[in-house]
Design a protein around this motif. Structure first.
Motif, mmCIF file in Angstrom:
data_model
loop_
_atom_site.group_PDB
_atom_site.id
_atom_site.type_symbol
_atom_site.label_atom_id
_atom_site.label_comp_id
_atom_site.label_asym_id
_atom_site.label_seq_id
_atom_site.Cartn_x
_atom_site.Cartn_y
_atom_site.Cartn_z
ATOM 1 N N LYS A 175 0.778 -1.241 0.000
ATOM 2 C CA LYS A 175 0.000 0.000 0.000
ATOM 3 C C LYS A 175 0.817 1.304 0.000
ATOM 4 O O LYS A 175 0.668 2.137 -0.886
ATOM 5 N N ASN A 176 1.681 1.487 1.001
ATOM 6 C CA ASN A 176 2.333 2.797 1.134
ATOM 7 C C ASN A 176 3.285 3.097 -0.027
ATOM 8 O O ASN A 176 3.230 4.190 -0.594
ATOM 9 N N PRO A 177 4.139 2.148 -0.422
ATOM 10 C CA PRO A 177 4.960 2.422 -1.609
ATOM 11 C C PRO A 177 4.098 2.631 -2.858
ATOM 12 O O PRO A 177 4.426 3.480 -3.690
ATOM 13 N N ALA A 178 2.995 1.895 -2.979
ATOM 14 C CA ALA A 178 2.107 2.069 -4.140
ATOM 15 C C ALA A 178 1.582 3.497 -4.173
ATOM 16 O O ALA A 178 1.527 4.130 -5.233
ATOM 17 N N GLU A 179 1.230 4.016 -2.997
ATOM 18 C CA GLU A 179 0.699 5.381 -2.944
ATOM 19 C C GLU A 179 1.786 6.412 -3.247
ATOM 20 O O GLU A 179 1.555 7.371 -3.977
ATOM 21 N N VAL A 180 2.973 6.201 -2.695
ATOM 22 C CA VAL A 180 4.059 7.156 -2.944
ATOM 23 C C VAL A 180 4.435 7.147 -4.431
ATOM 24 O O VAL A 180 4.565 8.193 -5.065
ATOM 25 N N LEU A 181 4.579 5.942 -5.009
ATOM 26 C CA LEU A 181 5.008 5.856 -6.411
ATOM 27 C C LEU A 181 3.942 6.399 -7.363
ATOM 28 O O LEU A 181 4.261 7.110 -8.314
ATOM 29 N N SER A 182 2.666 6.089 -7.104
ATOM 30 C CA SER A 182 1.634 6.563 -8.038
ATOM 31 C C SER A 182 1.398 8.060 -7.882
ATOM 32 O O SER A 182 1.056 8.737 -8.851
ATOM 33 N N ALA A 183 1.619 8.591 -6.668
ATOM 34 C CA ALA A 183 1.433 10.036 -6.453
ATOM 35 C C ALA A 183 2.428 10.846 -7.279
ATOM 36 O O ALA A 183 2.223 12.019 -7.559
ATOM 37 N N GLN A 184 3.490 10.185 -7.695
ATOM 38 C CA GLN A 184 4.490 10.877 -8.499
ATOM 39 C C GLN A 184 3.985 11.124 -9.916
ATOM 40 O O GLN A 184 4.511 11.973 -10.628
ATOM 41 N N TYR A 185 2.995 10.352 -10.320
ATOM 42 C CA TYR A 185 2.446 10.478 -11.676
ATOM 43 C C TYR A 185 0.945 10.735 -11.608
ATOM 44 O O TYR A 185 0.145 9.999 -12.180
ATOM 45 N N THR A 186 0.585 11.768 -10.871
ATOM 46 C CA THR A 186 -0.831 12.114 -10.716
ATOM 47 C C THR A 186 -1.464 12.304 -12.095
ATOM 48 O O THR A 186 -0.884 12.932 -12.971
ATOM 49 N N GLY A 187 -2.646 11.714 -12.251
ATOM 50 C CA GLY A 187 -3.331 11.828 -13.540
ATOM 51 C C GLY A 187 -2.970 10.693 -14.475
ATOM 52 O O GLY A 187 -3.710 10.365 -15.394
ATOM 53 N N LYS A 188 -1.824 10.066 -14.229
ATOM 54 C CA LYS A 188 -1.396 8.946 -15.088
ATOM 55 C C LYS A 188 -1.601 7.593 -14.415
ATOM 56 O O LYS A 188 -1.890 6.602 -15.064
ATOM 57 N N LEU A 189 -1.369 7.573 -13.098
ATOM 58 C CA LEU A 189 -1.460 6.309 -12.366
ATOM 59 C C LEU A 189 -2.340 6.464 -11.136
ATOM 60 O O LEU A 189 -2.371 7.527 -10.526
ATOM 61 N N SER A 190 -3.035 5.393 -10.756
ATOM 62 C CA SER A 190 -3.697 5.410 -9.447
ATOM 63 C C SER A 190 -3.435 4.099 -8.712
ATOM 64 O O SER A 190 -3.196 3.056 -9.335
ATOM 65 N N ALA A 191 -3.491 4.195 -7.390
ATOM 66 C CA ALA A 191 -3.259 3.024 -6.542
ATOM 67 C C ALA A 191 -4.606 2.548 -6.010
ATOM 68 O O ALA A 191 -5.313 3.305 -5.361
ATOM 69 N N LEU A 192 -4.957 1.297 -6.316
ATOM 70 C CA LEU A 192 -6.253 0.762 -5.903
ATOM 71 C C LEU A 192 -6.114 -0.092 -4.639
ATOM 72 O O LEU A 192 -5.176 -0.891 -4.516
ATOM 73 N N ASP A 193 -7.076 0.066 -3.748
ATOM 74 C CA ASP A 193 -7.101 -0.657 -2.475
ATOM 75 C C ASP A 193 -7.182 -2.174 -2.729
ATOM 76 O O ASP A 193 -8.074 -2.649 -3.440
ATOM 77 N N GLY A 194 -6.242 -2.903 -2.107
ATOM 78 C CA GLY A 194 -6.189 -4.348 -2.291
ATOM 79 C C GLY A 194 -7.399 -5.092 -1.751
ATOM 80 O O GLY A 194 -7.604 -6.268 -2.088
ATOM 81 N N LYS A 195 -8.209 -4.433 -0.924
ATOM 82 C CA LYS A 195 -9.416 -5.107 -0.408
ATOM 83 C C LYS A 195 -10.347 -5.480 -1.554
ATOM 84 O O LYS A 195 -10.993 -6.520 -1.519
ATOM 85 N N ALA A 196 -10.393 -4.635 -2.596
ATOM 86 C CA ALA A 196 -11.245 -4.905 -3.760
ATOM 87 C C ALA A 196 -10.753 -6.128 -4.534
ATOM 88 O O ALA A 196 -11.452 -6.657 -5.394
ATOM 89 N N PHE A 197 -9.511 -6.572 -4.216
ATOM 90 C CA PHE A 197 -8.922 -7.726 -4.905
ATOM 91 C C PHE A 197 -8.823 -8.926 -3.964
ATOM 92 O O PHE A 197 -8.140 -9.894 -4.252
ATOM 93 N N ASP A 198 -9.473 -8.808 -2.820
ATOM 94 C CA ASP A 198 -9.482 -9.878 -1.812
ATOM 95 C C ASP A 198 -8.098 -10.195 -1.252
ATOM 96 O O ASP A 198 -7.833 -11.323 -0.836
#
Ligand code: GLN
Length: 316
Positions: free
Chosen positions: A220-243
């Motif tokens: 989660k946290n690295p996913a959020e940090v890395l995707s925040a670097q490319y706002t508008g291009k990437l998003s980080a989705l909550d793993g709960k939706a993927f079980d």
């Protein structure tokens, strides 16, 4: 540390490890926790008295706790502007070392080499490492210190939203991590799923941006940090939706060294009780995912990142 600085440090770290390519960048990455002479002085007395009180750990008989990490996992660990490992885990293990009265030396290495290096190259590993049954066959863990979950980084507008959508996808992971294991497991049940493990999450993200893979599964946290670097291009989705299930981070240490385990757990408990642990969470973790790096640093460092990406390819 501000988001901008974290990202610059992360990308510099990615390059350093890529260029080295050997996982043994001792000289460049070794750092010491002894904050000053008072710490060092406290170290010898405390080490002696703790050892006498709770049995001795061979690992720290020399007064030094050698810690392995993989400084590619913001905000838990990354390489700072001076080329030294920093981040929540690094600050935590330095604080633990101080409580134990030992000097802490940090070595930066590949994540996949950490477990096998415990007891020989390093005494313990702190690297956002999840407690798993497989790892427990080789090493022991401290008490857990952070609850985590795998997240899914997708390009903005991707149709990937839940577990079923992963069918037929080429998924980037970081080699030897729980994300890698999850995707290996998916691939064993669904032959249309491909696991593409990379040396670092940053390199996987570069290939995601280049369209070579469909998504990246990392914590989660690295996913959020890395995707925040490319706002508008990437998003980080909550793993709960993927079980995906919850994971616990802990410090890995030699199997059977109960003296060391007792001391580390006691130091961890003390840091929780005296507020240091929460202060480190605030300093390093909270807020690290909310700041979007939509400034010039993101642009200049992404150029550096693609150069680094060229030197490493997906393992398959
Ligand atoms: N928590 C994951 C694991 O233990 C990833 C850790 C990391 O990449 N540093 O496998």
């Amino acid at each position: 540390m501000k988001m901008k600085k974290i990202m610059a440090a992360v990308l510099a770290g990615a390059m350093a490890v890529s260029m080295c390519g050997c996982g043994d960048s001792k000289a460049a990455a070794t750092t010491s926790a002894a904050a000053g002479s008072s710490t060092a002085a406290a170290a010898s007395t405390a080490a002696a008295s703790t050892a006498a009180g709770e049995g001795t750990s061979k690992a720290i008989a020399d007064g030094v706790l050698t810690v392995g990490t993989n400084a590619e996992f913001p905000p838990f660990e990354y390489v700072d502007d001076n080329g030294d490992p920093d981040g929540f885990d690094i600050a935590l293990i330095k604080a633990i070392g101080e409580k134990m009265g030992v000097k802490v030396e940090v070595q930066n290495m590949e994540f996949d080499s950490l477990v096998s290096s415990i007891g020989n190259k390093i005494d313990v590993a702190i690297a956002g490492m999840t407690i798993t049954d497989e790892r427990k066959e080789t090493v022991d863990f401290s008490d857990p210190y952070y609850e985590a979950l795998q997240y899914v980084i997708v390009p903005s507008g991707s149709a990937i939203k839940s577990a079923a959508d992963l069918s037929g996808k080429n998924i980037g992971t970081q080699l030897g991590t729980t994300g890698d294991l999850i995707v290996q497991d998916l691939a064993s049940k669904d032959s249309t799923v491909t696991d593409s493990p990379y040396d670092t999450a940053a390199l996987a993200v570069q290939d995601l941006l280049n369209g070579k893979i469909d998504c990246v599964i990392i914590d989660k946290n690295p996913a959020e940090v890395l995707s925040a670097q490319y706002t508008g291009k990437l998003s980080a989705l909550d793993g709960k939706a993927f079980d995906f299930g919850a994971e616990d981070y802990a410090i890995a240490m030699p199997k059977g060294d109960t003296a060391l385990q007792t001391q580390i757990n006691k130091a961890l408990a003390d840091l929780k009780a005296d507020g240091t642990f929460d202060a480190l969470v605030k300093q390093y973790i909270e807020g690290s995912d909310s700041a979007a790096a939509s400034d010039s640093t993101a642009a200049s460092t992404s150029a550096a990142a693609s150069t680094a990406a060229e030197t490493t390819t997906a393992a398959k």
